[in-house]
Design a protein around this motif. Sequence first.
Motif, PDB file in Angstrom:
ATOM      1  N   ASP A   1       3.386   5.823  -4.352  1.00 31.85           N
ATOM      2  CA  ASP A   1       2.265   5.680  -5.297  1.00 31.85           C
ATOM      3  C   ASP A   1       1.544   4.361  -5.040  1.00 31.85           C
ATOM      4  N   GLU A   2       0.265   4.323  -5.395  1.00 32.66           N
ATOM      5  CA  GLU A   2      -0.479   3.056  -5.373  1.00 32.66           C
ATOM      6  C   GLU A   2      -0.008   2.214  -6.552  1.00 32.66           C
ATOM      7  N   ILE A   3       0.252   0.958  -6.307  1.00 31.63           N
ATOM      8  CA  ILE A   3       0.654   0.064  -7.401  1.00 31.63           C
ATOM      9  C   ILE A   3      -0.612  -0.567  -7.987  1.00 31.63           C
ATOM     10  N   PRO A   4      -0.754  -0.566  -9.307  1.00 29.16           N
ATOM     11  CA  PRO A   4      -1.972  -1.147  -9.906  1.00 29.16           C
ATOM     12  C   PRO A   4      -2.143  -2.625  -9.530  1.00 29.16           C
ATOM     13  N   PHE A   5      -3.414  -3.032  -9.416  1.00 26.66           N
ATOM     14  CA  PHE A   5      -3.758  -4.384  -8.975  1.00 26.66           C
ATOM     15  C   PHE A   5      -3.029  -5.469  -9.779  1.00 26.66           C
ATOM     16  N   GLU A   6      -3.065  -5.335 -11.108  1.00 32.71           N
ATOM     17  CA  GLU A   6      -2.452  -6.401 -11.927  1.00 32.71           C
ATOM     18  C   GLU A   6      -0.946  -6.510 -11.669  1.00 32.71           C
ATOM     19  N   GLU A   7      -0.316  -5.359 -11.501  1.00 37.10           N
ATOM     20  CA  GLU A   7       1.126  -5.389 -11.223  1.00 37.10           C
ATOM     21  C   GLU A   7       1.417  -6.114  -9.902  1.00 37.10           C
ATOM     22  N   LYS A   8       0.560  -5.848  -8.924  1.00 36.11           N
ATOM     23  CA  LYS A   8       0.737  -6.515  -7.615  1.00 36.11           C
ATOM     24  C   LYS A   8       0.613  -8.027  -7.749  1.00 36.11           C
ATOM     25  N   ILE A   9      -0.449  -8.487  -8.416  1.00 34.40           N
ATOM     26  CA  ILE A   9      -0.653  -9.947  -8.414  1.00 34.40           C
ATOM     27  C   ILE A   9       0.404 -10.664  -9.258  1.00 34.40           C
ATOM     28  N   LYS A  10       0.886  -9.959 -10.278  1.00 34.19           N
ATOM     29  CA  LYS A  10       1.971 -10.544 -11.085  1.00 34.19           C
ATOM     30  C   LYS A  10       3.191 -10.775 -10.186  1.00 34.19           C
ATOM     31  N   LYS A  11       3.482  -9.760  -9.392  1.00 34.75           N
ATOM     32  CA  LYS A  11       4.619  -9.847  -8.468  1.00 34.75           C
ATOM     33  C   LYS A  11       4.376 -10.932  -7.405  1.00 34.75           C
ATOM     34  N   PHE A  12       3.136 -10.982  -6.880  1.00 35.75           N
ATOM     35  CA  PHE A  12       2.812 -12.005  -5.873  1.00 35.75           C
ATOM     36  C   PHE A  12       3.094 -13.403  -6.427  1.00 35.75           C
ATOM     37  N   LYS A  13       2.685 -13.604  -7.672  1.00 32.60           N
ATOM     38  CA  LYS A  13       2.904 -14.911  -8.303  1.00 32.60           C
ATOM     39  C   LYS A  13       4.402 -15.207  -8.391  1.00 32.60           C
ATOM     40  N   GLU A  14       5.168 -14.217  -8.825  1.00 40.24           N
ATOM     41  CA  GLU A  14       6.625 -14.402  -8.945  1.00 40.24           C
ATOM     42  C   GLU A  14       7.245 -14.748  -7.590  1.00 40.24           C
ATOM     43  N   MET A  15       6.663 -14.180  -6.523  1.00 40.12           N
ATOM     44  CA  MET A  15       7.200 -14.426  -5.184  1.00 40.12           C
ATOM     45  C   MET A  15       6.809 -15.794  -4.639  1.00 40.12           C
ATOM     46  N   GLY A  16       5.929 -16.495  -5.334  1.00 35.93           N
ATOM     47  CA  GLY A  16       5.557 -17.841  -4.906  1.00 35.93           C
ATOM     48  C   GLY A  16       4.190 -17.954  -4.244  1.00 35.93           C
ATOM     49  N   PHE A  17       3.387 -16.887  -4.286  1.00 37.43           N
ATOM     50  CA  PHE A  17       2.031 -17.000  -3.735  1.00 37.43           C
ATOM     51  C   PHE A  17       1.136 -17.784  -4.694  1.00 37.43           C
ATOM     52  N   ASP A  18       0.174 -18.484  -4.099  1.00 39.18           N
ATOM     53  CA  ASP A  18      -0.738 -19.325  -4.884  1.00 39.18           C
ATOM     54  C   ASP A  18      -2.124 -18.718  -5.013  1.00 39.18           C
ATOM     55  N   ALA A  19      -2.497 -17.864  -4.054  1.00 35.88           N
ATOM     56  CA  ALA A  19      -3.874 -17.357  -4.049  1.00 35.88           C
ATOM     57  C   ALA A  19      -3.913 -15.923  -3.550  1.00 35.88           C
ATOM     58  N   ILE A  20      -4.984 -15.243  -3.936  1.00 34.00           N
ATOM     59  CA  ILE A  20      -5.194 -13.837  -3.562  1.00 34.00           C
ATOM     60  C   ILE A  20      -6.414 -13.749  -2.646  1.00 34.00           C
TER      61      ILE A  20
ATOM     62  N   HIS B   1       0.836  -1.211   0.000  1.00 38.96           N
ATOM     63  CA  HIS B   1       0.000   0.000   0.000  1.00 38.96           C
ATOM     64  C   HIS B   1       0.867   1.256   0.000  1.00 38.96           C
ATOM     65  N   SER B   2       0.186   2.387  -0.030  1.00 37.85           N
ATOM     66  CA  SER B   2       0.891   3.655  -0.231  1.00 37.85           C
ATOM     67  C   SER B   2       1.467   4.256   1.062  1.00 37.85           C
ATOM     68  N   GLY B   3       1.209   3.638   2.196  1.00 31.98           N
ATOM     69  CA  GLY B   3       1.831   4.076   3.442  1.00 31.98           C
ATOM     70  C   GLY B   3       1.061   5.134   4.222  1.00 31.98           C
ATOM     71  N   ALA B   4      -0.148   5.475   3.762  1.00 35.68           N
ATOM     72  CA  ALA B   4      -0.949   6.446   4.533  1.00 35.68           C
ATOM     73  C   ALA B   4      -1.318   5.800   5.868  1.00 35.68           C
ATOM     74  N   ASP B   5      -1.276   6.574   6.955  1.00 37.95           N
ATOM     75  CA  ASP B   5      -1.775   6.065   8.232  1.00 37.95           C
ATOM     76  C   ASP B   5      -2.602   7.139   8.911  1.00 37.95           C
ATOM     77  N   THR B   6      -3.025   6.881  10.138  1.00 36.71           N
ATOM     78  CA  THR B   6      -3.894   7.838  10.830  1.00 36.71           C
ATOM     79  C   THR B   6      -3.228   9.198  10.980  1.00 36.71           C
ATOM     80  N   TYR B   7      -1.901   9.203  10.953  1.00 33.57           N
ATOM     81  CA  TYR B   7      -1.185  10.447  11.266  1.00 33.57           C
ATOM     82  C   TYR B   7      -0.507  11.099  10.069  1.00 33.57           C
ATOM     83  N   GLY B   8      -0.645  10.487   8.911  1.00 29.76           N
ATOM     84  CA  GLY B   8       0.032  11.083   7.762  1.00 29.76           C
ATOM     85  C   GLY B   8      -0.455  10.528   6.447  1.00 29.76           C
TER      86      GLY B   8
END
Length: 343
Positions: free
Chosen positions: A26-45, A14-21
């Motif tokens: 930047d937000e990473i687009p959904f498809e880019e995230k899941i592509k990376k997740f797959k490369e890292m060895g994740f099986d499911a979202i 995520h972009s790092g926003a919290d209650t205090y800041g």
Amino acid sequence: MSRFKFSVGPWNVHSGADTYGPAVRDEIPFEEKIKKFKEMGFDAIQFHDDDAVPNINDFTEAEIIEEAKKVKALLDKYDLKAEFVAPRLWFDPHTVDGGFTSNYEEDREYAMWRAYRSIDIARALGCDKIVLWLAREGTLCYESKSPVESTKKLIDAINKMLDYDKTIKVMIETKPNEPIDRSVCPTLGHCMAISAATKDPSRVGGLLESAHAMLAALDPANEIGFAMAMGKLWGVHLNDQNGLKFDQDKSFGVENLRAAFNQVKLLMENGFGENGEYVGLDVKVMRTQSLENSYQHLENSLKIFKALEKKAEKFDYDYQKKCIEERDYEKLELYVMELLMGM
Ligand code: GLO
Ligand code: MG
């Protein structure tokens, strides 16, 4: 190689926003995230309803299913499964006072609408699990709601979900507080009682998040063990937590290594995953990370989990038995510590 399959939610990066800041990346687009997740060895979202269908309120029921089918095609493209869908009942103005347990009928109806849509989305994504993280089901002002009525409203809502789809399974992700002060369903023990009170207990189970157990001053491995004894541990959100403070979602094992080891060991000993369950992570990237290093906490968590799996494989059950026979638990304790320290 791990014996387990792993899952992750897009909100873990995520972009790092919290209650205090504000946001710091930047937000990473959904498809880019899941592509990376797959490369890292994740099986499911893992999904919230609006991770799959953003701006869900703007669509008709039929359109929501069509939108979800597009996401299913993306999952297929990267050979990923959907683990569960969770209605996000804490963002919308209709959920200010909670969802299923809100004092206002219109809000309760909205919460059911989101729950039904989550089931439709789960179906379109090819999964049969719904997670209820009951973020605002509880009180900020104690006298504003009755715990008796709230508990009954929650059971009623789950019954309606079970009726809506005869094969869907509901997993409650328990948490004692935050964002609410006092939660209606704070621990897996409460979850099991709720399950028993529904019309089909065989379809209502639990999801344990390590940090949530710690926030209730409970041992996460014991929560896991309790739900497993009931045959109802259908998901986990592994992470870590430094004491009783805000929900930190730290990388797995970085604060409480021995507690992490015992969670892994218990999952292994009791065949978690044999019915298709995933080892889910729910870890948050630190605000200090650069955009390029937004996935390091997930890499770290997987690495630590797998290393602890190897440690658990080495666990000497004969030695444990001997220590128990001699009733020398100091000896057993040192053995565990030496195992973990690689001595
Ligand atoms: C927050 C929860 C949250 C849920 C997610 C899925 O404390 O852990 O991240 O896991 O919304 O329902
Ligand atoms: Mg969680």
